[in-house]
Design an enzyme around this catalytic site. Structure first.
Site, PDB file in Angstrom:
ATOM      1  N   HIS A 118     -23.414 -52.746   8.540  1.00 38.56           N
ATOM      2  CA  HIS A 118     -23.769 -53.414   9.793  1.00 38.56           C
ATOM      3  C   HIS A 118     -22.544 -54.040  10.450  1.00 38.56           C
ATOM      4  O   HIS A 118     -22.371 -53.968  11.668  1.00 38.56           O
ATOM      5  CB  HIS A 118     -24.837 -54.467   9.509  1.00 38.56           C
ATOM      6  N   GLU A 122     -20.534 -51.384  12.094  1.00 35.20           N
ATOM      7  CA  GLU A 122     -21.163 -51.001  13.376  1.00 35.20           C
ATOM      8  C   GLU A 122     -20.701 -51.927  14.493  1.00 35.20           C
ATOM      9  O   GLU A 122     -20.394 -51.483  15.603  1.00 35.20           O
ATOM     10  CB  GLU A 122     -22.685 -51.050  13.222  1.00 35.20           C
ATOM     11  N   GLU A 145     -26.102 -63.938  13.888  1.00 32.36           N
ATOM     12  CA  GLU A 145     -27.245 -63.025  13.825  1.00 32.36           C
ATOM     13  C   GLU A 145     -28.056 -63.263  12.548  1.00 32.36           C
ATOM     14  O   GLU A 145     -29.288 -63.256  12.569  1.00 32.36           O
ATOM     15  CB  GLU A 145     -26.756 -61.580  13.895  1.00 32.36           C
TER      16      GLU A 145
END
Length: 418
Positions: A47, A50, A127
């Protein structure tokens, strides 16, 4: 679907689904690696990678990447799942070469600048914090951990704050060099684009992509059990699930039909019994989460503290009933819902592009719409009742979060099954 497939000299698979009636094209790279390909000590790296792909290359700064795509009215995005990572764009048809160039640049030449990495780690930590403050996100992650304990497939896609805080340039480059190659990646496009044109664009852009580098993951072994956490919330968030089937299992479409009729819409059994008749919830639904080698069938509900004691027994009772009395009328309605969803998705370039890429990564080939519809149509009441019986005799996983004191104890829930 008018899908075409080519394999470049370096082994990269290139896919297109041409749509002459639109003026746009969606395209991207889908990589067959995700959370379940991460060692425990670097959980969350797929992640983070990304995120970092958009933070600059040898040729472009992070601002350049955003400015160039938005200057032509297009957009870039990405996502990470437990089995895949995707980087994709949507642009006007004439801007496809630019989108291909930008995507290949961020995948082949990421800068992983230390200052950008420090900032982006902070963004990912925000996040993670946001997810931890979102109860229905937390309950899904805890459900996954209990269903697949001590396994990569059971770990959170975002990782943990402790691990992500320590991820630097070296592990990012190492992870990318080990997993991003022609054996694990497909390039897909859907919309107003000719297959040979896209093949030529991809061939030029990805000529330097490392060959092969296929990615293996440890098998997913379902265990089941309970997670229960008391939090000061207005609602109890409950997730009840069971071992289910993989994408490759012949029963996958049976599971999908059952999920649709059981908890897939306003006419579903769960919605009608739990919300409409009893007023126990605002939100309740079922889902199928499939992987290449397994999967889960789950039921999510959010309910009040006083309603929690009644909710789980009612859901269990509805599952037991479905194993005995699913009707042909329900099957017909569920099949129609699934077919409509598939056909409506065919009107979107983005949906068609993603579907094409996912099919090739999963099955090794595109699946035609007629083939998928035929598999759905072949599901009958006997098959659905059999799948429901399979769930009703399995070991459950129960995750609950909030004022959980009145949620039925796990041993009593488990005693209803098996």
């Amino acid at each position: 679907m008018s899908a075409q497939v080519s394999k470049l000299a370096n082994g990269l698979t290139v896919l297109t689904d041409t749509m002459e009636t639109v003026e746009t094209v969606s395209l991207g790279a889908w990589v067959g690696v995700g959370t379940r390909h991460e060692p425990a000590e670097i959980n969350g790296i797929a992640h983070l990678l990304e995120h970092m792909a958009f933070k600059g290359t040898a040729r472009r700064s992070a601002y350049d990447i955003a400015q160039e795509i938005e200057a032509v009215g297009g957009h870039l995005n990405a996502y990470t799942s437990r089995e895949n990572t995707a980087f994709y764009a949507k642009v006007l048809a004439e801007d496809a070469p630019l989108a291909v160039d930008i995507l290949s640049d961020i995948l082949l030449n990421p800068a992983f600048d230390e200052a950008e990495l420090k900032r982006e780690r902070a963004v990912v930590l925000q996040e993670i914090g946001q997810a931890n403050d979102t109860p229905d996100d937390v309950v899904f992650d805890r459900f996954q951990e209990i269903a697949y304990p001590d396994q990569a497939v059971g770990r959170p896609v975002l990782g943990t704050a402790e691990i992500v805080s320590g991820l630097g340039q070296a592990p990012l480059r190492d992870y990318m060099s080990r997993h991003y190659g022609t054996g694990s990646m497909v390039m897909a496009a859907a919309g107003k684009i000719a297959h040979q044109d896209f093949v030529e664009l991809a061939g030029a852009a990805y000529e330097a992509l490392p060959r092969e580098l296929g990615s293996e993951a440890e098998p997913a072994v379902y265990r089941g059990g309970e997670y229960r956490e008391t939090r000061d919330l207005e609602q109890v968030h409950i997730l009840l699930g069971f071992d289910s089937v993989s994408y490759l299992d012949p029963e996958y479409y049976t599971a999908s039909v059952f999920s649709t009729l059981f908890g897939g819409g306003m006419s579903s059994r769960l919605f009608q019994e739990v919300r409409e008749k009893r007023g126990l919830v605002y939100s309740v639904y079922s889902f199928v989460a499939a992987y290449r080698d397994g999967g889960t069938f789950g039921i999510y509900a959010g309910t009040g503290e006083n309603e929690a004691a009644e909710l789980v027994p009612v859901i269990c009772g509805e599952l037991a009933k479905a194993a005995a009395d699913v009707s042909e009328e329900e099957i017909v309605r569920a099949r129609a819902q699934l077919k409509a969803s598939i056909l409506m998705g065919m009107e979107s370039t983005g949906s068609r592009c993603e579907q094409l890429a996912q099919q090739v990564l999963t099955y090794g080939r595109p699946l035609g719409v007629a083939e998928i519809v035929a598999k759905i149509e072949a599901v009958d009441a006997q098959a659905v009742r059999g799948f429901a019986r399979r769930l009703a005799t399995g070991r459950p996983t129960l995750a609950s979060l909030g004022p959980v004191d009145k949620v039925e104890p796990f041993d009593r829930v488990a005693a209803r099954f098996g």
